[in-house]
Design an enzyme around this catalytic site. Structure first.
Site, PDB file in Angstrom:
ATOM      1  N   ARG A 108       0.880  -1.182   0.000  1.00 19.20           N
ATOM      2  CA  ARG A 108       0.000   0.000   0.000  1.00 19.20           C
ATOM      3  C   ARG A 108       0.901   1.210   0.000  1.00 19.20           C
ATOM      4  O   ARG A 108       1.704   1.396   0.932  1.00 19.20           O
ATOM      5  CB  ARG A 108      -0.893  -0.009   1.245  1.00 19.20           C
ATOM      6  N   HIS A 130      -7.128   0.876  -6.618  1.00 21.04           N
ATOM      7  CA  HIS A 130      -7.360  -0.024  -5.477  1.00 21.04           C
ATOM      8  C   HIS A 130      -8.048  -1.273  -6.045  1.00 21.04           C
ATOM      9  O   HIS A 130      -9.222  -1.518  -5.798  1.00 21.04           O
ATOM     10  CB  HIS A 130      -8.239   0.700  -4.454  1.00 21.04           C
ATOM     11  N   GLN A 183     -10.009  -3.943  -3.925  1.00 25.25           N
ATOM     12  CA  GLN A 183     -11.293  -3.418  -3.457  1.00 25.25           C
ATOM     13  C   GLN A 183     -12.380  -3.644  -4.509  1.00 25.25           C
ATOM     14  O   GLN A 183     -13.458  -4.141  -4.205  1.00 25.25           O
ATOM     15  CB  GLN A 183     -11.129  -1.905  -3.165  1.00 25.25           C
ATOM     16  N   ASP A 190     -17.145   7.156  -1.455  1.00 19.28           N
ATOM     17  CA  ASP A 190     -15.887   7.001  -0.725  1.00 19.28           C
ATOM     18  C   ASP A 190     -15.604   8.351  -0.060  1.00 19.28           C
ATOM     19  O   ASP A 190     -16.256   9.360  -0.387  1.00 19.28           O
ATOM     20  CB  ASP A 190     -14.761   6.610  -1.720  1.00 19.28           C
ATOM     21  N   CYS A 224     -16.300   1.604   0.294  1.00 10.53           N
ATOM     22  CA  CYS A 224     -15.132   0.751   0.563  1.00 10.53           C
ATOM     23  C   CYS A 224     -14.761   0.765   2.040  1.00 10.53           C
ATOM     24  O   CYS A 224     -14.088  -0.145   2.500  1.00 10.53           O
ATOM     25  CB  CYS A 224     -13.950   1.213  -0.290  1.00 10.53           C
ATOM     26  N   ARG A 270     -13.530  -8.705   0.973  1.00  9.27           N
ATOM     27  CA  ARG A 270     -12.108  -8.450   0.736  1.00  9.27           C
ATOM     28  C   ARG A 270     -11.323  -9.732   1.015  1.00  9.27           C
ATOM     29  O   ARG A 270     -10.428 -10.098   0.276  1.00  9.27           O
ATOM     30  CB  ARG A 270     -11.598  -7.320   1.651  1.00  9.27           C
TER      31      ARG A 270
HETATM   32  N1  NVA Z   1      -9.825   6.702  -1.397  1.00  7.87           N
HETATM   33  C1  NVA Z   1      -9.465   6.226  -0.075  1.00  7.87           C
HETATM   34  C2  NVA Z   1      -9.698   4.765   0.040  1.00  7.87           C
HETATM   35  C3  NVA Z   1      -9.387   4.160   1.391  1.00  7.87           C
HETATM   36  C4  NVA Z   1      -9.605   2.680   1.437  1.00  7.87           C
HETATM   37  C5  NVA Z   1      -8.013   6.583   0.202  1.00  7.87           C
HETATM   38  O1  NVA Z   1      -7.191   6.436  -0.707  1.00  7.87           O
HETATM   39  O2  NVA Z   1      -7.716   7.010   1.314  1.00  7.87           O
HETATM   40  N1   CP Z   2     -11.187  -0.311   2.133  1.00  6.00           N
HETATM   41  C1   CP Z   2      -9.929  -0.398   2.596  1.00  6.00           C
HETATM   42  O1   CP Z   2      -8.971  -0.607   1.856  1.00  6.00           O
HETATM   43  O2   CP Z   2      -9.825  -0.267   3.949  1.00  6.00           O
HETATM   44  P1   CP Z   2      -8.487  -0.092   4.781  1.00  6.00           P
HETATM   45  O3   CP Z   2      -7.943   1.267   4.480  1.00  6.00           O
HETATM   46  O4   CP Z   2      -8.939  -0.209   6.224  1.00  6.00           O
HETATM   47  O5   CP Z   2      -7.525  -1.161   4.403  1.00  6.00           O
END
Ligand code: NVA
Ligand code: CP
Length: 308
Positions: free
Chosen positions: A105, A132, A135, A226, A267, A295
């Site tokens: 990540r 993502h 997801q 989101d 998500c 997930r």
């Molecule tokens: N768009 C959000 C998704 C988190 C799972 C982010 O990137 O923070």
């Molecule tokens: N939806 C998602 O990726 O959640 P986290 O940020 O908790 O991993």
């Protein structure tokens, strides 16, 4: 089907691969519920690099590896030598000598691409600023479970044209799900993603629309949202709350679809009271916790297809 090495985005994934992941995920989900072990990755290890916070991705990948008979190793980006300047290329080469796969990540999507280029083991994107993919695989699996089919459905994503929106666009176009991104001016998804999804959609009957007008949610089978400020955009939070206010998913917006059985998806994590009201997240139409659960099952399928 050619064996894929990495999963960076859904842009280069085929409809057949997505279908194979759904089939395997559904099978593994049923086995998990029945308490039937499936040690398809016995003895294999996954390195999990996190440059950002996570609840779902971290726990679901770690539990997925354990349930598959292997293990996941949490590595905080700031504690790795990566945080002190060791290159992505060297990190990828070193980790490849120890583990059988890498999940990461990151902020910059180019870091995922660099890991994939230099690692000899599979690399899975656990979220970048661009996409993502895990997801969206879990999301379309969730829609399939609730609606019993995908082709011909319409999903309206209301909010920021971000990483999650990009993955939903790529996935929907391949699966024959029409995707409308409804967002304030200036917060549209990446033009390249829209162009590629539009081209893919022509082959599957998926219509791709980008609109600044919330009435574009009419007819949607799924409303998705989101957070308005993603990780790394904290400084813009206040300004975004002001700009995105008319795009809040509330009971009134849900009613605008004209369908009583429209699903609500997110998500997570949700900023309740901002992009969505409590009333909607906790409603009968909301499937956010099924999504979170999926997930685990979807990623097991992805891990097996890449690492077995
Ligand atoms: N768009 C959000 C998704 C988190 C799972 C982010 O990137 O923070
Ligand atoms: N939806 C998602 O990726 O959640 P986290 O940020 O908790 O991993």
């Amino acid at each position: 089907m050619k064996k894929r090495k990495d999963l960076a985005t859904l842009g280069d994934v085929t409809q057949a691969e997505l279908q194979a992941w759904f089939d395997l995920a559904i099978k593994l989900k049923a086995e998990t519920k029945a308490g039937k072990p499936h040690h398809l990755l016995a003895g294999k290890n996954l390195a999990m690099i996190f440059q950002k916070s996570s609840t779902r991705t971290r726990v679901s990948f770690e539990i997925a590896m354990r349930q598959l008979g292997g293990s996941g190793l949490y590595l905080s980006g700031s504690e790795l030598q990566l945080g002190r300047g060791e290159t992505i290329a060297d990190t990828a080469k070193v980790l490849s000598r120890y583990v059988d796969g890498i999940m990461a990540r990151v902020y910059a999507h180019s870091d995922i691409l660099a890991l994939a280029e230099h690692a000899s083991v599979p690399v899975i994107n656990g979220l970048s600023d661009f996409s993502h993919p895990c997801q969206a695989v879990a999301d379309y699996l969730t829609i399939l479970e609730h609606k019993k089919h995908l082709k011909g459905l319409a999903l309206a994503y209301v909010g920021d044209g971000n990483n999650v929106a990009h993955s939903l666009l790529y996935g929907g176009a391949k699966l024959g799900v029409s995707v409308s991104i409804v967002c304030p001016k200036g917060y549209e998804p990446d033009e390249r993603v829209v162009k590629e999804a539009t081209a893919d959609g022509k082959k599957t009957g998926s219509r791709i629309v980008v609109s600044n007008d919330v009435s574009a949610v009419k007819g949607a089978d799924v409303i998705y949202t989101d957070v308005w400020a993603s990780m790394g955009q904290e400084k813009e939070h206040e300004e975004r709350v002001r700009i995105f206010k008319p795009y809040q998913v509330n009971a009134q917006l849900m009613a605008m679809t004209g369908k009583p059985d429209t699903l609500f998806m997110h998500c997570l994590p949700a900023h309740r009271g901002e992009e969505v009201t409590d009333e909607v997240v906790d409603s009968r139409q909301s499937v956010v916790f099924d999504e979170a659960e999926n997930r685990l099952h979807a990623q097991k399928a992805i891990l097996v297809s890449l690492m077995a």
